[in-house]
Write an enzyme that holds these catalytic residues in place. Structure first.
Site, PDB file in Angstrom:
ATOM      1  N   GLY A  76       0.716  -1.380   0.045  1.00 17.83           N
ATOM      2  CA  GLY A  76       0.240   0.120  -0.017  1.00 17.83           C
ATOM      3  C   GLY A  76       0.728   1.168  -0.082  1.00 17.83           C
ATOM      4  O   GLY A  76       0.199   2.381  -0.096  1.00 17.83           O
ATOM      5  N   ARG A  77       2.014   1.120   0.441  1.00 16.56           N
ATOM      6  CA  ARG A  77       3.027   2.617   0.416  1.00 16.56           C
ATOM      7  C   ARG A  77       4.212   1.933  -0.064  1.00 16.56           C
ATOM      8  O   ARG A  77       5.325   2.752   0.400  1.00 16.56           O
ATOM      9  CB  ARG A  77       2.828   3.086   1.589  1.00 16.56           C
ATOM     10  CG  ARG A  77       3.327   2.235   2.927  1.00 16.56           C
ATOM     11  CD  ARG A  77       3.318   3.231   4.056  1.00 16.56           C
ATOM     12  NE  ARG A  77       3.903   2.522   5.434  1.00 16.56           N
ATOM     13  CZ  ARG A  77       4.172   3.069   6.390  1.00 16.56           C
ATOM     14  NH1 ARG A  77       4.201   4.255   6.514  1.00 16.56           N
ATOM     15  NH2 ARG A  77       4.122   2.277   7.665  1.00 16.56           N
TER      16      ARG A  77
ATOM     17  N   LYS B 107       9.409   1.882   1.030  1.00 16.10           N
ATOM     18  CA  LYS B 107       8.388   2.268   1.812  1.00 16.10           C
ATOM     19  C   LYS B 107       8.243   3.830   1.867  1.00 16.10           C
ATOM     20  O   LYS B 107       9.231   4.502   2.011  1.00 16.10           O
ATOM     21  CB  LYS B 107       8.957   1.821   3.399  1.00 16.10           C
ATOM     22  CG  LYS B 107       7.912   1.654   4.325  1.00 16.10           C
ATOM     23  CD  LYS B 107       8.532   1.086   5.758  1.00 16.10           C
ATOM     24  CE  LYS B 107       7.358   0.982   6.584  1.00 16.10           C
ATOM     25  NZ  LYS B 107       7.734   0.470   7.966  1.00 16.10           N
TER      26      LYS B 107
ATOM     27  N   GLY C 299       0.119   6.385   1.251  1.00 20.39           N
ATOM     28  CA  GLY C 299       1.166   5.910   0.677  1.00 20.39           C
ATOM     29  C   GLY C 299       2.586   6.392   1.002  1.00 20.39           C
ATOM     30  O   GLY C 299       3.556   6.230   0.527  1.00 20.39           O
TER      31      GLY C 299
ATOM     32  N   ARG D  40      14.816  -0.539   1.028  1.00 22.37           N
ATOM     33  CA  ARG D  40      15.534  -1.507   2.024  1.00 22.37           C
ATOM     34  C   ARG D  40      16.005  -2.452   0.924  1.00 22.37           C
ATOM     35  O   ARG D  40      15.623  -2.862  -0.126  1.00 22.37           O
ATOM     36  CB  ARG D  40      14.516  -2.104   2.870  1.00 22.37           C
ATOM     37  CG  ARG D  40      13.245  -2.899   2.323  1.00 22.37           C
ATOM     38  CD  ARG D  40      12.552  -3.662   3.195  1.00 22.37           C
ATOM     39  NE  ARG D  40      11.911  -3.086   4.270  1.00 22.37           N
ATOM     40  CZ  ARG D  40      10.651  -2.657   4.301  1.00 22.37           C
ATOM     41  NH1 ARG D  40       9.769  -3.028   3.364  1.00 22.37           N
ATOM     42  NH2 ARG D  40      10.032  -1.777   5.352  1.00 22.37           N
TER      43      ARG D  40
ATOM     44  N   ARG E 148       5.861 -13.298   0.621  1.00 22.10           N
ATOM     45  CA  ARG E 148       5.376 -13.636   1.883  1.00 22.10           C
ATOM     46  C   ARG E 148       4.677 -14.779   2.266  1.00 22.10           C
ATOM     47  O   ARG E 148       4.205 -15.268   1.352  1.00 22.10           O
ATOM     48  CB  ARG E 148       4.717 -12.289   2.404  1.00 22.10           C
ATOM     49  CG  ARG E 148       5.585 -11.128   2.342  1.00 22.10           C
ATOM     50  CD  ARG E 148       4.253  -9.565   1.758  1.00 22.10           C
ATOM     51  NE  ARG E 148       5.136  -8.613   1.333  1.00 22.10           N
ATOM     52  CZ  ARG E 148       5.281  -7.266   2.087  1.00 22.10           C
ATOM     53  NH1 ARG E 148       5.108  -7.497   3.368  1.00 22.10           N
ATOM     54  NH2 ARG E 148       5.876  -6.615   1.293  1.00 22.10           N
TER      55      ARG E 148
ATOM     56  N   ASP F  19       1.494 -11.506   6.629  1.00 23.75           N
ATOM     57  CA  ASP F  19       1.897 -10.328   5.564  1.00 23.75           C
ATOM     58  C   ASP F  19       3.155  -9.781   5.992  1.00 23.75           C
ATOM     59  O   ASP F  19       4.089  -9.274   4.965  1.00 23.75           O
ATOM     60  CB  ASP F  19       1.044  -9.454   5.196  1.00 23.75           C
ATOM     61  CG  ASP F  19       0.777  -8.646   6.246  1.00 23.75           C
ATOM     62  OD1 ASP F  19       0.111  -9.135   7.577  1.00 23.75           O
ATOM     63  OD2 ASP F  19       0.813  -7.451   6.441  1.00 23.75           O
ATOM     64  N   ASN F  20       3.736 -10.108   7.172  1.00 26.37           N
ATOM     65  CA  ASN F  20       5.086  -9.672   7.505  1.00 26.37           C
ATOM     66  C   ASN F  20       6.115 -10.728   7.564  1.00 26.37           C
ATOM     67  O   ASN F  20       7.298 -10.636   8.368  1.00 26.37           O
ATOM     68  CB  ASN F  20       5.026  -8.761   8.895  1.00 26.37           C
ATOM     69  CG  ASN F  20       4.197  -7.612   8.718  1.00 26.37           C
ATOM     70  OD1 ASN F  20       4.370  -6.987   7.539  1.00 26.37           O
ATOM     71  ND2 ASN F  20       3.783  -7.036   9.821  1.00 26.37           N
TER      72      ASN F  20
ATOM     73  N   ASP G  18      10.477  -4.940   7.890  1.00 28.30           N
ATOM     74  CA  ASP G  18       9.088  -4.197   8.183  1.00 28.30           C
ATOM     75  C   ASP G  18       8.898  -3.672   9.576  1.00 28.30           C
ATOM     76  O   ASP G  18       8.160  -4.184  10.296  1.00 28.30           O
ATOM     77  CB  ASP G  18       7.754  -4.844   7.615  1.00 28.30           C
ATOM     78  CG  ASP G  18       6.787  -3.716   7.364  1.00 28.30           C
ATOM     79  OD1 ASP G  18       7.058  -2.693   7.207  1.00 28.30           O
ATOM     80  OD2 ASP G  18       5.580  -4.105   7.152  1.00 28.30           O
TER      81      ASP G  18
END
Length: 465
Positions: free
Chosen positions: A98-99, A119, A132, A185, A192, A261-262, A271
């Site tokens: 999303g961002r 990010k 975002g 990063r 994931r 999702d992480n 994250d």
């Protein structure tokens, strides 16, 4: 704003956008936001050297990592990846990048496939109600988290770049308006557990098989001839996440948000939102103020990662029978216990003796920290190489052989640490006077500590890699 001309990259830069083989269903092509400003605040030349990008001058760096001009031979356009996930164990199909987005893939100096992901790079089809964007303070916090984790032997993404972007952001969890940034990063991958969960939810067995094959090739691990690809992959992920859980525990680190999702298939921590380091030994210590049930408290992190592996197993049932997947999941507790023993001895500076005596040493160490109200950073520093031990800890360390430590760090008056008060003290001069000297000094101190841990004995031998 027009990007400056970009000179050819060094010959050690090896673009390899493997993700394009899956991109038709794995992500959405997106564009970065057009930021009002691009002020370079942090560039990780140590990490950049490993992927052939350290030779970029600052103008080129900003063009690629602030304006996101494509790197030569790489993804022609960024990809916002699609995935689902369990968030605090509640399934959410309305997720995705999303961002952020996947910006590039390349080989490092050891031949491993590496990702550059972002990010705060702007809205995507998966932004929902978000803007975002990323706060500059959030980016600074991620620099500190990744530098500290890397120094402590944790398999982590690395903060590659931070560029301030000149926007005033409104946030509910810090004073607003606040400054904005875009971060890049470097990591081994962005596939994931939630990526697999999405394919199960959509009933996409062929795409599931493609994804499994991609992961087995790009994140290679031990293989067993009689197992299917799905069972092979789950065994590898169980091994990686059991080890990652041990890495966090030995580091005294609380991730805060261990949603599926992480969780990277590569077994890499990433994250970093509401993270914390333990100020004192407390299994109930929780990083996220919104984790009211303490689901992801420090002492529950191994359980959370085991549960997440179970969700991957559920997703893989789309293409595999249950028995080999159950067998893989059942390996987690013993793998975690062995990793804890190995890594605890590494940080304490003694040669491991075996899971049973090493586990007894861990238990004695925990009792000592409770009795002395000492946090892990101070404990491992004060007792490094079996120094300054008395009572139950002396008994537990009898028969252990110290590693040879000649780095001057171990003679310092106090260890490097990263409790929340230190983070706030580093941010204050940036917010008030644009003074980055405290951050620069902290990064230097963290990297010196990392050199000290690495000099006593090789990480490979101590960690069983």
């Amino acid at each position: 704003m027009e990007a400056p001309a970009i000179a050819p990259l060094p010959t050690t830069y090896q673009p390899d956008p493997q993700i394009l083989s899956l991109s038709s269903w794995l992500g959405d092509r997106v564009a970065a936001a057009d930021f009002p400003e691009t002020i370079l605040r942090f560039r990780n030349d140590r990490a950049a050297a490993q992927v052939g990008l350290a030779g970029l001058d600052d103008a080129q760096w900003i063009a690629h990592f602030g304006r996101f001009a494509p790197l030569p031979g790489n993804l022609p356009q960024p990809l916002a990846l699609r995935y689902h996930g369990h968030q605090f164990q509640v399934y959410n199909p309305d997720l995705g990048d999303g961002r952020g987005f996947l910006f590039a893939q390349m080989r490092d100096d050891a031949g491993h496939l590496m990702d550059l992901g972002t990010k705060g790079s702007g809205t995507t089809p998966w932004s929902r109600a978000g803007d975002g964007r990323l706060t500059l303070k959030g980016a600074m916090r991620e620099i500190l988290a990744t530098e500290m984790l890397e120094a402590l032997g944790v398999n982590t993404s690395r903060t590659f770049s931070v560029i301030e972007t000149g926007e005033a952001l409104q946030r509910g969890d810090e004073p607003s308006p606040t400054r904005s940034a875009v971060m890049v990063r470097l990591s081994h991958g962005h596939i994931r557990i939630g990526t697999f969960q999405r394919l199960l939810a959509l009933q996409k067995p062929e795409e599931m098989r493609e994804l499994i094959d991609y992961c087995l090739v790009q994140y290679p691990g031990p293989m067993t001839a009689e197992l299917s690809p799905a069972a092979q992959l789950l065994n590898q992920v169980v091994e990686r996440l059991a080890d990652l859980a041990a890495q966090w525990m030995v580091a005294g680190f609380v991730h805060g948000v261990l949603n599926t999702d992480n969780m990277n298939i590569s077994g890499e921590s990433f994250d970093y939102g509401p993270w914390r380091w333990l100020p004192h030994w407390d299994p109930q210590f929780t990083a996220a103020y919104f984790d009211h049930q303490r689901l992801y408290a420090y002492g529950r992190q191994p359980q959370a990662l085991h549960w997440n592996c179970g969700q991957l197993a559920v997703a893989l049932r789309l293409v595999e029978d249950a028995p080999p997947l159950i067998a893989a999941l059942e390996r987690f507790p013993d793998l975690y216990r062995a990793a804890m023993a190995r890594r605890w001895c590494w940080r304490l500076g003694v040669a491991p003796r075996g899971v049973e005596p090493d586990s007894a040493l861990i238990a004695a160490s925990e009792r000592a920290m409770v009795e002395t109200a000492m946090g892990p950073d101070a404990f491992f520093f004060v007792h490094r190489g079996a120094r300054n031990v008395t009572g139950v800890l002396a008994e537990a360390l009898a028969g252990y052989q110290p590693v040879i430590d000649d780095h001057p760090y171990w003679a310092d008056p106090a260890p490097v640490s990263m409790v929340i008060e230190e983070v706030e003290a580093i941010w204050a001069p940036i917010a008030q006077a644009d003074d980055w000297s405290a951050l620069d000094a902290k990064i230097a101190a963290i990297r010196r500590m990392g050199d000290a841990y690495a000099s006593g004995a090789s990480k490979e031998s101590q960690m069983g890699r």
